[in-house]
Design a protein around this motif. Structure first.
Motif, PDB file in Angstrom:
ATOM      1  N   LEU A  40     -33.389  24.252 -16.609  1.00 54.37           N
ATOM      2  CA  LEU A  40     -34.124  25.313 -15.854  1.00 54.37           C
ATOM      3  C   LEU A  40     -33.211  25.888 -14.679  1.00 54.37           C
ATOM      4  O   LEU A  40     -32.542  25.041 -13.988  1.00 54.37           O
ATOM      5  N   HIS A  41     -33.382  27.137 -14.405  1.00 53.25           N
ATOM      6  CA  HIS A  41     -32.602  27.630 -13.383  1.00 53.25           C
ATOM      7  C   HIS A  41     -33.198  28.639 -12.760  1.00 53.25           C
ATOM      8  O   HIS A  41     -34.187  29.470 -13.502  1.00 53.25           O
ATOM      9  N   GLY A  42     -33.161  29.129 -11.582  1.00 54.16           N
ATOM     10  CA  GLY A  42     -33.792  30.105 -10.877  1.00 54.16           C
ATOM     11  C   GLY A  42     -33.892  30.075  -9.301  1.00 54.16           C
ATOM     12  O   GLY A  42     -33.268  28.967  -9.047  1.00 54.16           O
ATOM     13  N   LEU A  43     -34.372  30.946  -8.828  1.00 57.55           N
ATOM     14  CA  LEU A  43     -34.479  31.117  -7.487  1.00 57.55           C
ATOM     15  C   LEU A  43     -35.662  29.961  -6.866  1.00 57.55           C
ATOM     16  O   LEU A  43     -36.671  30.151  -7.186  1.00 57.55           O
ATOM     17  N   VAL A  44     -35.281  29.132  -5.784  1.00 57.13           N
ATOM     18  CA  VAL A  44     -36.252  28.113  -5.213  1.00 57.13           C
ATOM     19  C   VAL A  44     -36.592  28.583  -3.747  1.00 57.13           C
ATOM     20  O   VAL A  44     -35.421  28.842  -3.212  1.00 57.13           O
ATOM     21  N   ARG A  45     -37.751  29.043  -3.145  1.00 58.02           N
ATOM     22  CA  ARG A  45     -37.917  29.809  -2.102  1.00 58.02           C
ATOM     23  C   ARG A  45     -37.478  28.723  -0.941  1.00 58.02           C
ATOM     24  O   ARG A  45     -36.977  29.320   0.122  1.00 58.02           O
ATOM     25  N   ASP A  46     -38.052  27.520  -0.897  1.00 57.25           N
ATOM     26  CA  ASP A  46     -38.134  26.574   0.155  1.00 57.25           C
ATOM     27  C   ASP A  46     -38.279  25.430  -0.304  1.00 57.25           C
ATOM     28  O   ASP A  46     -38.169  25.080  -1.387  1.00 57.25           O
ATOM     29  N   GLN A  47     -37.891  24.393   0.704  1.00 54.88           N
ATOM     30  CA  GLN A  47     -37.935  22.853   0.411  1.00 54.88           C
ATOM     31  C   GLN A  47     -39.269  22.522  -0.239  1.00 54.88           C
ATOM     32  O   GLN A  47     -39.308  21.505  -1.078  1.00 54.88           O
ATOM     33  N   ALA A  48     -40.521  23.198   0.188  1.00 53.22           N
ATOM     34  CA  ALA A  48     -41.783  22.757  -0.138  1.00 53.22           C
ATOM     35  C   ALA A  48     -41.715  23.150  -1.769  1.00 53.22           C
ATOM     36  O   ALA A  48     -42.114  22.306  -2.726  1.00 53.22           O
TER      37      ALA A  48
END
Length: 72
Positions: A40-48
């Motif tokens: 799986l790959h992609g943009l993760v916005r923040d730690q939450a």
């Protein structure tokens, strides 16, 4: 702000080939199959959001092989 995390691209490797219904639970991420792993790959916005993805992997009983932040 302490503990703040900028949005970053991540790669998450999970043991086995995930079915379409399971992949749908990770709809915010793209997926590829690499031998016997699902990537799986992609943009993760923040730690939450990152912790939410990890918790989803655990709640589905999946084996997390590797989690890494991609450069750039």
């Amino acid at each position: 702000m302490l503990g703040a995390m900028a949005a970053s691209n991540y790669e998450i490797r999970i043991c086995g080939r995930l079915s379409e219904p399971v992949l749908a639970r990770f709809g915010m991420l793209a997926s590829d199959v690499d031998r016997v792993e699902t990537v799986l790959h992609g943009l993760v916005r923040d730690q939450a959001e990152l912790h939410g993805i990890i918790e989803r992997v655990q709640s589905l009983g999946l084996e997390l092989v590797e989690l890494r932040r991609l450069p750039g």
